[in-house]
Enzyme design. Structure first.
Site, PDB file in Angstrom:
ATOM      1  N   TYR A 136       9.352  25.771  33.891  1.00  0.00           N
ATOM      2  CA  TYR A 136       9.475  26.841  34.895  1.00  0.00           C
ATOM      3  C   TYR A 136       8.229  27.714  34.868  1.00  0.00           C
ATOM      4  O   TYR A 136       7.578  27.849  33.832  1.00  0.00           O
ATOM      5  CB  TYR A 136      10.744  27.676  34.659  1.00  0.00           C
ATOM      6  CG  TYR A 136      10.835  28.338  33.300  1.00  0.00           C
ATOM      7  CD1 TYR A 136      10.216  29.552  33.049  1.00  0.00           C
ATOM      8  CD2 TYR A 136      11.573  27.764  32.273  1.00  0.00           C
ATOM      9  CE1 TYR A 136      10.313  30.167  31.809  1.00  0.00           C
ATOM     10  CE2 TYR A 136      11.671  28.358  31.030  1.00  0.00           C
ATOM     11  CZ  TYR A 136      11.045  29.568  30.809  1.00  0.00           C
ATOM     12  OH  TYR A 136      11.135  30.162  29.577  1.00  0.00           O
ATOM     13  N   ARG A 148       5.518  27.260  32.063  1.00  0.00           N
ATOM     14  CA  ARG A 148       5.916  26.976  30.696  1.00  0.00           C
ATOM     15  C   ARG A 148       6.256  25.486  30.611  1.00  0.00           C
ATOM     16  O   ARG A 148       6.939  24.963  31.479  1.00  0.00           O
ATOM     17  CB  ARG A 148       7.165  27.776  30.303  1.00  0.00           C
ATOM     18  CG  ARG A 148       7.020  29.303  30.261  1.00  0.00           C
ATOM     19  CD  ARG A 148       6.059  29.749  29.183  1.00  0.00           C
ATOM     20  NE  ARG A 148       6.104  28.950  27.969  1.00  0.00           N
ATOM     21  CZ  ARG A 148       7.043  29.061  26.998  1.00  0.00           C
ATOM     22  NH1 ARG A 148       7.991  29.960  27.106  1.00  0.00           N
ATOM     23  NH2 ARG A 148       7.006  28.308  25.924  1.00  0.00           N
ATOM     24  N   HIS A 151      10.833  23.470  26.985  1.00  0.00           N
ATOM     25  CA  HIS A 151      10.973  23.952  25.604  1.00  0.00           C
ATOM     26  C   HIS A 151      12.419  24.338  25.338  1.00  0.00           C
ATOM     27  O   HIS A 151      13.187  24.636  26.260  1.00  0.00           O
ATOM     28  CB  HIS A 151      10.062  25.159  25.355  1.00  0.00           C
ATOM     29  CG  HIS A 151      10.361  26.323  26.253  1.00  0.00           C
ATOM     30  ND1 HIS A 151       9.841  26.428  27.529  1.00  0.00           N
ATOM     31  CD2 HIS A 151      11.145  27.420  26.075  1.00  0.00           C
ATOM     32  CE1 HIS A 151      10.281  27.527  28.088  1.00  0.00           C
ATOM     33  NE2 HIS A 151      11.086  28.158  27.247  1.00  0.00           N
ATOM     34  N   HIS A 153      14.533  27.031  22.810  1.00  0.00           N
ATOM     35  CA  HIS A 153      14.435  28.165  21.884  1.00  0.00           C
ATOM     36  C   HIS A 153      15.332  27.890  20.678  1.00  0.00           C
ATOM     37  O   HIS A 153      16.477  27.454  20.837  1.00  0.00           O
ATOM     38  CB  HIS A 153      14.885  29.455  22.567  1.00  0.00           C
ATOM     39  CG  HIS A 153      14.042  29.821  23.754  1.00  0.00           C
ATOM     40  ND1 HIS A 153      13.001  30.714  23.682  1.00  0.00           N
ATOM     41  CD2 HIS A 153      14.087  29.414  25.044  1.00  0.00           C
ATOM     42  CE1 HIS A 153      12.439  30.844  24.873  1.00  0.00           C
ATOM     43  NE2 HIS A 153      13.084  30.065  25.732  1.00  0.00           N
TER      44      HIS A 153
HETATM   45 FE   LIG Z   1      12.364  29.809  27.753  1.00  0.00          FE
END
Ligand SMILES: [Fe+2]
Length: 261
Positions: A136, A148, A151, A153
């Site tokens: 995103y 980004r 990923h 978290h």
């Molecule tokens: Fe994120």
């Protein structure tokens, strides 16, 4: 090899890092000021059996490529971090979060809520089933905009709740990694590589056939509801178990430690 090149504190490539670094000098507190407890104790919040399967929280299968994310969590000496709480949160396959701070307008998946948790076992091993998150675009505090890379978290509790550590996992082979400002705030190549999960073909599950398709459960109301408790019969419906596996080992401290936000 000793890595001594840390990303700068409060780096503008992390939209949240300014909120997570000290801005005032440390204050000394006597040892007696603290309550001391040996090790993490998670008995009161023990994860449920489906908490580690993020694809099983809705009434149907979420959209996206199903993946297994697994690995070991060790300390600086390579010893397993046992029975500690691992939490993950992530975007759905379209890059959208169920989060009031997410103003992207990207589509939400009624069968994907984007959060899970589990405890490491006696060997420090953890395992999640989820879907591969979409990338995103993000706006950074200096006004820059950049995509980004995909990923996930991670939050890991170490020896106590006060030693909670947070990081992000990336995917081997993702062309967006070289454009991701957050991971590239780490100047050391080994440090960046430690955040990239490796495709683990040996643990990948490949099944050609799954259960017959059922009708979609999206009711079209647009109203988000809390994830249902998975005590219903649907939770036990057979599902195609196929999933790509990614290996992500985490070392909590030391010169070869995984970088944290
Ligand atoms: Fe994120």
């Amino acid at each position: 090899m000793i890595r001594n090149v840390n990303p700068p504190l409060a780096d503008s490539s992390s939209a949240v890092s300014l909120l997570r670094v000290p801005v005032k000098p440390p204050v000394h507190l006597d040892r007696g000021w603290f309550h001391w407890l040996e090790g993490p104790v998670f008995d009161q919040i023990r994860p449920g059996p489906l908490d580690a399967d993020l694809t099983a929280h809705g009434n149907g299968e979420p959209i996206g490529t199903k993946i297994i994310v697994h690995g070991r969590i060790t300390d600086s000496d390579g010893n397993p971090v046992r029975h500690t709480l691992v939490e993950i949160w992530q975007a759905n396959a379209a890059g959208g979060y169920i989060d009031s701070l997410d103003q992207s307008g990207f589509p939400l998946d009624p069968n994907f809520f984007g959060a899970g948790r589990c405890l490491t076992d006696h060997n420090g091993y953890y395992r999640f089933i989820t879907i591969r998150p979409g990338p995103y675009p993000a706006m950074f505090r200096d006004g820059g905009r950049a995509w980004r890379a995909s990923h996930i978290h991670f939050s890991i509790f170490g020896s106590s709740a006060s030693s909670r550590l947070i990081t992000q996992m990336f995917f081997e082979g993702d062309a967006l990694i070289k454009h991701d400002r957050l991971i590239n705030s780490i100047t050391c190549p080994l440090g960046r590589d430690a955040l990239i999960a490796k495709l683990d073909i040996d643990n990948t599950i490949s099944e050609s056939f799954g259960p017959p398709r059922t009708r979609p459960t999206l009711d079209g109301s647009g109203v988000l509801v809390d994830p249902p408790a998975r005590s219903d019969a649907n939770a036990l419906l057979p599902r195609n178990p196929s999933a790509l596996a990614y290996r992500f080992d985490i070392r909590l401290r030391g010169p070869r430690g995984t970088y944290f936000e």
